[in-house]
Design an enzyme around this catalytic site. Structure first.
Site, PDB file in Angstrom:
ATOM      1  N   SER A 152       0.872  -1.183   0.000  1.00  0.00           N
ATOM      2  CA  SER A 152       0.000   0.000   0.000  1.00  0.00           C
ATOM      3  C   SER A 152       0.908   1.233   0.000  1.00  0.00           C
ATOM      4  CB  SER A 152      -0.847   0.003   1.277  1.00  0.00           C
ATOM      5  OG  SER A 152      -1.504   1.241   1.458  1.00  0.00           O
ATOM      6  N   TYR A 165      -1.833  -1.229  10.529  1.00  0.00           N
ATOM      7  CA  TYR A 165      -1.918  -1.416   9.065  1.00  0.00           C
ATOM      8  C   TYR A 165      -0.659  -0.865   8.395  1.00  0.00           C
ATOM      9  CZ  TYR A 165      -3.878  -1.222   4.318  1.00  0.00           C
ATOM     10  OH  TYR A 165      -4.095  -1.384   2.960  1.00  0.00           O
TER      11      TYR A 165
HETATM   12  N1  LIG Z   1      -8.660  -0.428  -1.515  1.00  0.00           N
HETATM   13  C1  LIG Z   1      -7.618   0.350  -1.254  1.00  0.00           C
HETATM   14  O1  LIG Z   1      -7.727   1.582  -1.281  1.00  0.00           O
HETATM   15  C2  LIG Z   1      -6.278  -0.265  -0.954  1.00  0.00           C
HETATM   16  C3  LIG Z   1      -5.167   0.594  -0.944  1.00  0.00           C
HETATM   17  C4  LIG Z   1      -3.911   0.066  -0.678  1.00  0.00           C
HETATM   18  C5  LIG Z   1      -3.755  -1.295  -0.459  1.00  0.00           C
HETATM   19  N2  LIG Z   1      -4.855  -2.107  -0.470  1.00  0.00           N
HETATM   20  C6  LIG Z   1      -4.618  -3.540  -0.235  1.00  0.00           C
HETATM   21  O2  LIG Z   1      -5.148  -4.304  -1.290  1.00  0.00           O
HETATM   22  C7  LIG Z   1      -5.531  -5.586  -0.803  1.00  0.00           C
HETATM   23  C8  LIG Z   1      -6.973  -5.850  -1.195  1.00  0.00           C
HETATM   24  O3  LIG Z   1      -7.770  -4.826  -0.609  1.00  0.00           O
HETATM   25  P1  LIG Z   1      -9.264  -4.490  -1.056  1.00  0.00           P
HETATM   26  O4  LIG Z   1      -9.380  -3.027  -1.053  1.00  0.00           O
HETATM   27  O5  LIG Z   1      -9.649  -5.270  -2.261  1.00  0.00           O
HETATM   28  O6  LIG Z   1      -9.998  -5.045   0.263  1.00  0.00           O
HETATM   29  P2  LIG Z   1     -11.414  -5.765   0.445  1.00  0.00           P
HETATM   30  O7  LIG Z   1     -11.687  -5.704   1.910  1.00  0.00           O
HETATM   31  O8  LIG Z   1     -12.394  -5.158  -0.480  1.00  0.00           O
HETATM   32  O9  LIG Z   1     -11.081  -7.260   0.025  1.00  0.00           O
HETATM   33  C9  LIG Z   1     -10.157  -8.021   0.765  1.00  0.00           C
HETATM   34  C10 LIG Z   1     -10.339  -9.498   0.482  1.00  0.00           C
HETATM   35  O10 LIG Z   1      -9.445 -10.229   1.358  1.00  0.00           O
HETATM   36  C11 LIG Z   1     -10.189 -11.250   2.004  1.00  0.00           C
HETATM   37  N3  LIG Z   1      -9.604 -11.565   3.312  1.00  0.00           N
HETATM   38  C12 LIG Z   1      -9.700 -10.851   4.470  1.00  0.00           C
HETATM   39  N4  LIG Z   1      -9.070 -11.499   5.456  1.00  0.00           N
HETATM   40  C13 LIG Z   1      -8.564 -12.628   4.928  1.00  0.00           C
HETATM   41  C14 LIG Z   1      -7.799 -13.707   5.461  1.00  0.00           C
HETATM   42  N5  LIG Z   1      -7.477 -13.775   6.754  1.00  0.00           N
HETATM   43  N6  LIG Z   1      -7.419 -14.711   4.611  1.00  0.00           N
HETATM   44  C15 LIG Z   1      -7.768 -14.665   3.313  1.00  0.00           C
HETATM   45  N7  LIG Z   1      -8.500 -13.691   2.751  1.00  0.00           N
HETATM   46  C16 LIG Z   1      -8.883 -12.676   3.562  1.00  0.00           C
HETATM   47  C17 LIG Z   1     -11.607 -10.691   2.123  1.00  0.00           C
HETATM   48  O11 LIG Z   1     -12.577 -11.718   2.346  1.00  0.00           O
HETATM   49  C18 LIG Z   1     -11.755  -9.992   0.788  1.00  0.00           C
HETATM   50  O12 LIG Z   1     -12.181 -10.876  -0.219  1.00  0.00           O
HETATM   51  C19 LIG Z   1      -5.319  -5.565   0.709  1.00  0.00           C
HETATM   52  O13 LIG Z   1      -4.078  -6.168   1.023  1.00  0.00           O
HETATM   53  C20 LIG Z   1      -5.272  -4.085   1.020  1.00  0.00           C
HETATM   54  O14 LIG Z   1      -4.557  -3.813   2.186  1.00  0.00           O
HETATM   55  C21 LIG Z   1      -6.102  -1.628  -0.705  1.00  0.00           C
END
Ligand SMILES: NC(=O)c1ccc[n+]([C@@H]2O[C@H](COP(=O)([O-])OP(=O)(O)OC[C@H]3O[C@@H](n4cnc5c(N)ncnc54)[C@H](O)[C@@H]3O)[C@@H](O)[C@H]2O)c1
Length: 261
Positions: A152, A165
């Site tokens: 991130s 985080y």
């Molecule tokens: N959306 C953003 O703005 C953003 C920005 C930077 C980084 N990220 C990173 O991108 C990745 C995906 O984020 P997103 O925005 O799609 O989040 P989201 O919450 O929409 O989706 C996350 C997915 O991970 C799954 N998950 C949660 N805990 C889990 C576990 N213990 N084991 C396996 N699966 C698990 C959830 O069920 C879900 O399907 C994450 O690592 C997040 O930190 C997101």
């Protein structure tokens, strides 16, 4: 300005990609982008219903897909996932460690041990455990491979209210660089993607914590828009493709210019 359609034609026919956290958001988009580019898939999540939906939607591109429940905080479940994957495909060429949680929004002094531990277990320990099995598999295959960790911009700079985080995502970049150095000579490339704000359920949860969050966030991005999941997926495919064959140990920000400020 809306994003352009990608101009690179990725072709992963005959290759196998493993993706964690593939039920919704960025992970789902990565899975569908790989499927569209011909890769067979090993998908996993803790959300059974939507995980299976991603698998069914990916199959519509004519590729083979296996789905398994896998909470990345538990090594036994990761072991089972790899057993299933290798039983089905006998190899893994590419892996994206995407599963992650944001936890509770709370400043450092008020962050509970439970919140800290949960975030570390999933975001950092979970990615490391997956990497262990991915690297072990790729070393046995002697064909190299590509691993992409979803960090991130919170892995590059601080964000008030997200101490665990931010720490987990900084740690993931350190782990990425270390593994990249350890396995570069064996042709295993390890890189991280650092998304800025991307419209997913996670971002919606964060935006709901204070009024006006979305507007302030959008104004904070030099590109003046929230990113789309497809823009992250494209960069993952790039890092798994021959277009990036000399790139390893990098943390690539996909953030509309945020960390350049
Ligand atoms: N959306 C953003 O703005 C953003 C920005 C930077 C980084 N990220 C990173 O991108 C990745 C995906 O984020 P997103 O925005 O799609 O989040 P989201 O919450 O929409 O989706 C996350 C997915 O991970 C799954 N998950 C949660 N805990 C889990 C576990 N213990 N084991 C396996 N699966 C698990 C959830 O069920 C879900 O399907 C994450 O690592 C997040 O930190 C997101």
């Amino acid at each position: 300005m809306t994003p352009h359609k990608p101009s690179l034609n990725f072709n992963f026919a005959g290759q196998v990609a493993l993706i964690t956290g593939a039920a919704v958001g960025i992970g789902r988009e990565i899975a569908l982008a790989f499927a569209e580019s011909g890769a067979n898939l090993v998908l996993s999540d803790v959300n059974e219903e939507l995980g299976h939906k991603t698998a069914e939607d990916a199959k519509k591109f004519g590729v083979e897909v296996v789905y398994s429940h896998c909470d990345v905080a538990h090594e036994s479940q990761i072991k089972d996932l790899f057993a299933l994957a290798l039983n089905k495909f006998s190899k893994i060429d590419m892996a994206c460690n995407n599963a992650g949680v944001e936890g509770t929004v709370v400043p450092t002094a008020q962050c509970s041990t439970e919140n800290w531990q949960k975030i570390m277990d999933i975001n950092l320990k979970g990615a490391w455990l997956c990497m262990k099995y991915e690297i072990e598999t790729m070393l046995k295959q002697q064909q190299g491979g590509s691993i992409v960790n979803i960090s991130s911009i919170a892995g590059l700079i601080g964000f008030p209210g997200l101490p665990a985080y931010v720490s987990s995502k900084h740690g993931l970049i350190g782990l990425t660089k270390t593994a990249a150095l350890e396995y570069a000579a064996q042709g295993i490339r390890v890189n991280a993607i650092c998304p800025g704000p991307i419209m997913t359920e996670m971002l919606k949860r964060l935006m709901s914590t204070s009024p006006g969050f979305e507007e302030n966030l959008t104004n904070s991005v030099p590109a003046k828009r929230i990113g789309e999941t497809r823009e992250v997926a494209d960069s993952v495919l790039f890092l798994c493709s021959a277009y990036s064959s000399y790139t390893t140990g990098q943390a690539l920000a996909i953030d509309g210019g945020w960390v350049a400020q």
